[in-house]
Write a protein that holds these residues in place. Structure first.
Motif, PDB file in Angstrom:
ATOM      1  N   ASP A   1      67.931  38.878  30.146  1.00  0.00           N
ATOM      2  CA  ASP A   1      68.856  39.814  30.790  1.00  0.00           C
ATOM      3  C   ASP A   1      68.315  41.236  30.762  1.00  0.00           C
ATOM      4  O   ASP A   1      68.432  41.974  31.746  1.00  0.00           O
ATOM      5  CB  ASP A   1      70.232  39.752  30.106  1.00  0.00           C
ATOM      6  CG  ASP A   1      70.936  38.424  30.347  1.00  0.00           C
ATOM      7  OD1 ASP A   1      70.573  37.724  31.319  1.00  0.00           O
ATOM      8  OD2 ASP A   1      71.847  38.093  29.552  1.00  0.00           O
TER       9      ASP A   1
ATOM     10  N   GLU B   1      65.719  41.552  33.369  1.00  0.00           N
ATOM     11  CA  GLU B   1      66.311  41.629  34.710  1.00  0.00           C
ATOM     12  C   GLU B   1      66.861  43.017  34.995  1.00  0.00           C
ATOM     13  O   GLU B   1      66.727  43.538  36.107  1.00  0.00           O
ATOM     14  CB  GLU B   1      67.411  40.581  34.854  1.00  0.00           C
ATOM     15  CG  GLU B   1      66.875  39.173  34.981  1.00  0.00           C
ATOM     16  CD  GLU B   1      67.987  38.131  35.058  1.00  0.00           C
ATOM     17  OE1 GLU B   1      69.179  38.503  34.976  1.00  0.00           O
ATOM     18  OE2 GLU B   1      67.648  36.952  35.201  1.00  0.00           O
ATOM     19  N   VAL B   2      67.474  43.662  33.988  1.00  0.00           N
ATOM     20  CA  VAL B   2      67.991  45.024  34.159  1.00  0.00           C
ATOM     21  C   VAL B   2      66.848  45.986  34.442  1.00  0.00           C
ATOM     22  O   VAL B   2      66.926  46.825  35.351  1.00  0.00           O
ATOM     23  CB  VAL B   2      68.798  45.452  32.907  1.00  0.00           C
ATOM     24  CG1 VAL B   2      69.094  46.945  32.919  1.00  0.00           C
ATOM     25  CG2 VAL B   2      70.084  44.651  32.811  1.00  0.00           C
ATOM     26  N   ARG B   3      65.755  45.873  33.663  1.00  0.00           N
ATOM     27  CA  ARG B   3      64.598  46.747  33.901  1.00  0.00           C
ATOM     28  C   ARG B   3      64.006  46.515  35.279  1.00  0.00           C
ATOM     29  O   ARG B   3      63.607  47.467  35.958  1.00  0.00           O
ATOM     30  CB  ARG B   3      63.537  46.510  32.827  1.00  0.00           C
ATOM     31  CG  ARG B   3      63.902  47.092  31.482  1.00  0.00           C
ATOM     32  CD  ARG B   3      62.846  46.873  30.423  1.00  0.00           C
ATOM     33  NE  ARG B   3      61.528  47.288  30.864  1.00  0.00           N
ATOM     34  CZ  ARG B   3      60.408  46.863  30.312  1.00  0.00           C
ATOM     35  NH1 ARG B   3      60.440  46.005  29.322  1.00  0.00           N
ATOM     36  NH2 ARG B   3      59.239  47.285  30.763  1.00  0.00           N
ATOM     37  N   LEU B   4      63.963  45.266  35.704  1.00  0.00           N
ATOM     38  CA  LEU B   4      63.427  44.953  37.023  1.00  0.00           C
ATOM     39  C   LEU B   4      64.311  45.535  38.123  1.00  0.00           C
ATOM     40  O   LEU B   4      63.802  46.098  39.104  1.00  0.00           O
ATOM     41  CB  LEU B   4      63.310  43.436  37.196  1.00  0.00           C
ATOM     42  CG  LEU B   4      62.712  42.950  38.503  1.00  0.00           C
ATOM     43  CD1 LEU B   4      61.276  43.440  38.652  1.00  0.00           C
ATOM     44  CD2 LEU B   4      62.760  41.442  38.586  1.00  0.00           C
ATOM     45  N   ASP B   5      65.616  45.459  37.957  1.00  0.00           N
ATOM     46  CA  ASP B   5      66.535  46.040  38.948  1.00  0.00           C
ATOM     47  C   ASP B   5      66.377  47.555  39.009  1.00  0.00           C
ATOM     48  O   ASP B   5      66.410  48.148  40.105  1.00  0.00           O
ATOM     49  CB  ASP B   5      67.982  45.667  38.617  1.00  0.00           C
ATOM     50  CG  ASP B   5      68.277  44.196  38.854  1.00  0.00           C
ATOM     51  OD1 ASP B   5      67.513  43.555  39.622  1.00  0.00           O
ATOM     52  OD2 ASP B   5      69.261  43.682  38.273  1.00  0.00           O
ATOM     53  N   GLU B   6      66.208  48.212  37.843  1.00  0.00           N
ATOM     54  CA  GLU B   6      66.018  49.662  37.825  1.00  0.00           C
ATOM     55  C   GLU B   6      64.729  50.044  38.553  1.00  0.00           C
ATOM     56  O   GLU B   6      64.709  50.996  39.340  1.00  0.00           O
ATOM     57  CB  GLU B   6      65.969  50.173  36.382  1.00  0.00           C
ATOM     58  CG  GLU B   6      67.297  50.127  35.666  1.00  0.00           C
ATOM     59  CD  GLU B   6      67.177  50.474  34.196  1.00  0.00           C
ATOM     60  OE1 GLU B   6      66.030  50.648  33.696  1.00  0.00           O
ATOM     61  OE2 GLU B   6      68.218  50.552  33.532  1.00  0.00           O
ATOM     62  N   ARG B   7      63.679  49.320  38.270  1.00  0.00           N
ATOM     63  CA  ARG B   7      62.409  49.620  38.942  1.00  0.00           C
ATOM     64  C   ARG B   7      62.499  49.364  40.439  1.00  0.00           C
ATOM     65  O   ARG B   7      61.932  50.105  41.243  1.00  0.00           O
ATOM     66  CB  ARG B   7      61.285  48.792  38.337  1.00  0.00           C
ATOM     67  CG  ARG B   7      60.867  49.266  36.975  1.00  0.00           C
ATOM     68  CD  ARG B   7      59.681  48.523  36.468  1.00  0.00           C
ATOM     69  NE  ARG B   7      59.262  49.037  35.174  1.00  0.00           N
ATOM     70  CZ  ARG B   7      58.213  48.612  34.532  1.00  0.00           C
ATOM     71  NH1 ARG B   7      57.456  47.657  35.048  1.00  0.00           N
ATOM     72  NH2 ARG B   7      57.901  49.125  33.361  1.00  0.00           N
ATOM     73  N   GLU B   8      63.210  48.315  40.817  1.00  0.00           N
ATOM     74  CA  GLU B   8      63.359  48.012  42.241  1.00  0.00           C
ATOM     75  C   GLU B   8      64.138  49.108  42.956  1.00  0.00           C
ATOM     76  O   GLU B   8      63.758  49.540  44.054  1.00  0.00           O
ATOM     77  CB  GLU B   8      64.068  46.667  42.409  1.00  0.00           C
ATOM     78  CG  GLU B   8      64.166  46.211  43.842  1.00  0.00           C
ATOM     79  CD  GLU B   8      64.878  44.880  43.968  1.00  0.00           C
ATOM     80  OE1 GLU B   8      64.957  44.406  45.110  1.00  0.00           O
ATOM     81  OE2 GLU B   8      65.357  44.328  42.972  1.00  0.00           O
ATOM     82  N   SER B   9      65.207  49.612  42.335  1.00  0.00           N
ATOM     83  CA  SER B   9      65.975  50.699  42.973  1.00  0.00           C
ATOM     84  C   SER B   9      65.147  51.982  43.023  1.00  0.00           C
ATOM     85  O   SER B   9      65.213  52.730  44.018  1.00  0.00           O
ATOM     86  CB  SER B   9      67.293  50.925  42.226  1.00  0.00           C
ATOM     87  OG  SER B   9      67.055  51.335  40.901  1.00  0.00           O
TER      88      SER B   9
END
Length: 138
Positions: A95, A98-106
């Motif tokens: 999890d 996934e949060v770090r990946l979402d931050e990088r994606e945004s």
């Protein structure tokens, strides 16, 4: 006690020659050669393991371990749930990833939109300059 016969001299007629087995040194040497010849047959013994065989087994073990580490996460969805949980990363860590990946994606999406806006501005400036150059040349 009997004395050993003296060694042959050149020029003797050969009647007093001692055989090679009669001298103690020669007999011991031949016994040692016979023992060594018997030891050479043990190299073909299937019970022993050669260095090449050991090295081959070690390489096979390393390759097998690498394949197992590579295949475990890919096979986990097809395995029973208890086994799959042991093979996959833990839920909390997953999890967080996934949060770090979402931050990088945004952040990447924001940067991409800023670059697209800058590119549009550059194109508009180029179009305006081209229009003013064509007006000057007329």
């Amino acid at each position: 006690m009997r004395r050993p016969s003296p060694p042959d001299r050149p020029g003797d007629d050969g009647s007093s020659r001692a055989s090679a087995e009669d001298t103690p040194e020669q007999g011991a040497f031949e016994d040692m050669l016979d023992e060594h010849a018997e030891d050479d047959t043990s190299a073909d013994d299937p019970q022993g393991m050669s260095a090449a065989t050991g090295l081959g087994l070690l390489v096979a073990a390393f390759v097998g371990a690498g394949v197992a580490l590579w295949a475990a996460p890919r096979l986990a969805p097809y395995l029973p749930e208890g086994v799959a949980q042991a093979l996959l990363p833990q839920g909390a860590a997953l999890d967080a990833l996934e949060v770090r990946l979402d931050e990088r994606e945004s952040a990447m999406a924001a940067r991409l939109s800023a670059l697209e806006a800058a590119l549009d501005n550059t194109r508009q400036d180029a179009a305006q300059r081209e229009a003013s150059l064509s007006a000057l040349s007329d």
